[in-house]
Design a protein around this motif. Structure first.
Motif, PDB file in Angstrom:
ATOM      1  N   TYR A   1       0.828  -1.207   0.000  1.00  0.00           N
ATOM      2  CA  TYR A   1       0.000   0.000   0.000  1.00  0.00           C
ATOM      3  C   TYR A   1       0.869   1.266   0.000  1.00  0.00           C
ATOM      4  CZ  TYR A   1      -3.260   3.620   1.427  1.00  0.00           C
ATOM      5  OH  TYR A   1      -3.986   4.779   1.486  1.00  0.00           O
TER       6      TYR A   1
ATOM      7  N   HIS B   1       0.826   3.755  -3.054  1.00  0.00           N
ATOM      8  CA  HIS B   1      -0.002   4.946  -2.848  1.00  0.00           C
ATOM      9  C   HIS B   1       0.646   5.979  -1.925  1.00  0.00           C
ATOM     10  CE1 HIS B   1      -3.298   2.708  -4.725  1.00  0.00           C
ATOM     11  NE2 HIS B   1      -2.971   1.694  -3.952  1.00  0.00           N
TER      12      HIS B   1
ATOM     13  N   HIS C   1      -7.487   2.763   4.117  1.00  0.00           N
ATOM     14  CA  HIS C   1      -8.596   2.584   3.180  1.00  0.00           C
ATOM     15  C   HIS C   1      -9.015   1.112   3.103  1.00  0.00           C
ATOM     16  CE1 HIS C   1      -8.154   6.747   1.901  1.00  0.00           C
ATOM     17  NE2 HIS C   1      -6.862   6.528   1.811  1.00  0.00           N
TER      18      HIS C   1
ATOM     19  N   TYR D   1      -7.379  -1.575   3.240  1.00  0.00           N
ATOM     20  CA  TYR D   1      -6.556  -2.308   2.288  1.00  0.00           C
ATOM     21  C   TYR D   1      -6.179  -3.684   2.806  1.00  0.00           C
ATOM     22  CZ  TYR D   1      -3.210  -2.510  -1.609  1.00  0.00           C
ATOM     23  OH  TYR D   1      -2.546  -2.839  -2.764  1.00  0.00           O
TER      24      TYR D   1
ATOM     25  N   ASP E   1      -0.993  -4.680  -6.781  1.00  0.00           N
ATOM     26  CA  ASP E   1      -1.945  -3.601  -6.510  1.00  0.00           C
ATOM     27  C   ASP E   1      -3.275  -3.935  -7.191  1.00  0.00           C
ATOM     28  OD1 ASP E   1      -3.352  -1.298  -6.039  1.00  0.00           O
ATOM     29  OD2 ASP E   1      -1.985   0.034  -7.110  1.00  0.00           O
ATOM     30  N   ALA E   2      -4.230  -4.371  -6.388  1.00  0.00           N
ATOM     31  CA  ALA E   2      -5.522  -4.787  -6.936  1.00  0.00           C
ATOM     32  C   ALA E   2      -6.261  -3.644  -7.604  1.00  0.00           C
ATOM     33  CB  ALA E   2      -6.383  -5.390  -5.828  1.00  0.00           C
ATOM     34  N   TYR E   3      -5.893  -2.401  -7.290  1.00  0.00           N
ATOM     35  CA  TYR E   3      -6.595  -1.246  -7.844  1.00  0.00           C
ATOM     36  C   TYR E   3      -6.001  -0.796  -9.178  1.00  0.00           C
ATOM     37  CZ  TYR E   3      -8.694  -1.016  -3.223  1.00  0.00           C
ATOM     38  OH  TYR E   3      -9.363  -1.328  -2.062  1.00  0.00           O
ATOM     39  N   ALA E   4      -4.849  -1.331  -9.556  1.00  0.00           N
ATOM     40  CA  ALA E   4      -4.226  -0.975 -10.831  1.00  0.00           C
ATOM     41  C   ALA E   4      -4.784  -1.855 -11.938  1.00  0.00           C
ATOM     42  CB  ALA E   4      -2.716  -1.141 -10.747  1.00  0.00           C
ATOM     43  N   SER E   5      -4.940  -1.309 -13.134  1.00  0.00           N
ATOM     44  CA  SER E   5      -5.518  -2.072 -14.242  1.00  0.00           C
ATOM     45  C   SER E   5      -4.671  -3.288 -14.593  1.00  0.00           C
ATOM     46  CB  SER E   5      -5.673  -1.164 -15.467  1.00  0.00           C
ATOM     47  OG  SER E   5      -4.407  -0.637 -15.868  1.00  0.00           O
TER      48      SER E   5
ATOM     49  N   THR F   1       1.784  -2.178  -9.474  1.00  0.00           N
ATOM     50  CA  THR F   1       2.289  -0.807  -9.601  1.00  0.00           C
ATOM     51  C   THR F   1       3.804  -0.831  -9.606  1.00  0.00           C
ATOM     52  OG1 THR F   1       0.384   0.089  -8.406  1.00  0.00           O
ATOM     53  CG2 THR F   1       2.331   1.488  -8.550  1.00  0.00           C
TER      54      THR F   1
END
Length: 335
Positions: free
Chosen positions: A16, A20, A62, A64, A141-145, A149
């Motif tokens: 994280y 981020h 958040h 995470y 990073d599960a939030y990256a396409s 990251t």
């Protein structure tokens, strides 16, 4: 009250803060380690939160972290219990720098200690896979396409080896020490890690047992394009065997589609071929198809002058290794 995250929670925190928390830009072509402020036993002694404070810290991240959330304390008197939290008690000081400070004022196991902690429950192959990430230039990073990251490395095999040498006997130490000898630095993606492990892992562990490559090596090739731009005389190879001038280039679905990108890839390969480097391309589909991966590995073995010998039980060990590396792991995925 500060919190010292450990085990899988420490890994998630490291992911994280590097994805981020301002550690995502690579410092230079010559990679340097992420600057993670180190802490030790004195700071750990002051970290004895309640279960509710642990969950409050997760809100600050958040949400995470996955449950149960792991944290550590110094001494049994500071042990805490609660639903969906696991408290790990340290009765003896770990080596200096075994913790890192995170932005919220809390602590987390250092990359080296985190690797050791996870080795206490993970298989050798999974421990090595995590080590590749920690010593590589990406964080899951599960939030990256793309599922990951980019960032500077968090540690190196040499630092991990030194740390394990200073640790007193404890669960996972033997696995961690074995893992460190199999970790290659510089992987730029989860799938590069899988390709490198499948090719270079010892045959007794299900790999092809090929010589270990250099990951993302700089190769002299006049007018060659680097990632993100052009640099005269230098080209980055995903996997490279310098003694044989052989390279394997992984073509991911994310970064190698579209006419412009395909053209760029073709130009780079021609540049390397003109520089005397033999290039083999590998795709996600090839990696996931055991028969196609076997064909590629045998071609590569010929180019490296290595004979792949059959042995009893190797196929079952290979299938087990592939399932471990390619399945969606409990420690995150991507690539």
């Amino acid at each position: 009250m500060s919190i010292a995250f450990s085990h899988i929670s420490a890994l998630e925190v490291l992911r994280y803060i590097t994805a981020h928390g301002g550690c995502t830009s690579l410092c230079s072509d010559d990679l340097t380690l992420c600057e993670l402020p180190r802490a030790g036993w004195r700071q750990l002694k002051s970290a004895h939160p309640t279960a509710s404070e642990v969950f409050a810290a997760n809100d600050g991240l958040h949400c995470y972290l996955t449950t149960p959330i792991h944290f550590m304390v110094a001494g049994r008197a500071n042990q805490r219990r609660g639903k969906d939290v696991i408290c790990h008690v340290y009765t003896k000081p770990p080596p200096p720098g075994a913790l890192v400070r995170i932005g919220s004022g809390d602590l987390a196991a250092s990359p080296e200690l985190c690797l050791l902690q996870l080795a206490s429950t993970a298989s050798l192959s999974k421990t090595v896979q995590i080590g590749y990430e920690l010593c590589g230039t990406y964080s899951i990073d599960a939030y990256a396409s793309s599922g990951f990251t980019r960032r500077d490395p968090l540690t190196t095999p040499e630092l991990c080896r030194s740390f394990m040498g200073r640790m007193a006997p404890r669960p996972g130490l033997q696995t961690a020490r074995k893992a460190v000898e199999l970790i290659l630095p510089g992987s730029a993606s989860p799938m590069e890690t899988i390709v490198a492990m499948l090719l270079s892992f010892p045959r007794r562990l299900g790999g092809y047992g090929l010589p270990q490559p250099t990951l993302n090596a700089k190769v002299k090739a006049a007018g060659a394009p680097l990632r993100g731009g052009w640099s005269s005389g230098v080209r980055i190879c995903d996997l490279y065997w310098p003694n044989h001038r052989v390279a394997v280039e992984y073509d991911s679905n994310d970064w190698h589609t579209g006419s412009d990108r395909i053209s760029s890839d073709a130009i780079r390969r021609v540049t390397l071929e003109n520089a005397g480097v033999k290039v083999i391309s590998i795709t996600n589909q090839q990696v996931r198809d055991r028969v196609r991966m076997d064909e590629l590995a045998r071609l590569l073995a010929k180019m490296l002058g290595v004979r792949l010998r059959s042995s009893a039980g190797w196929v079952s060990r290979q299938i087990e290794l592939r399932e471990s590396l390619l399945a969606t792991p409990s420690y995150g995925s991507g690539g």
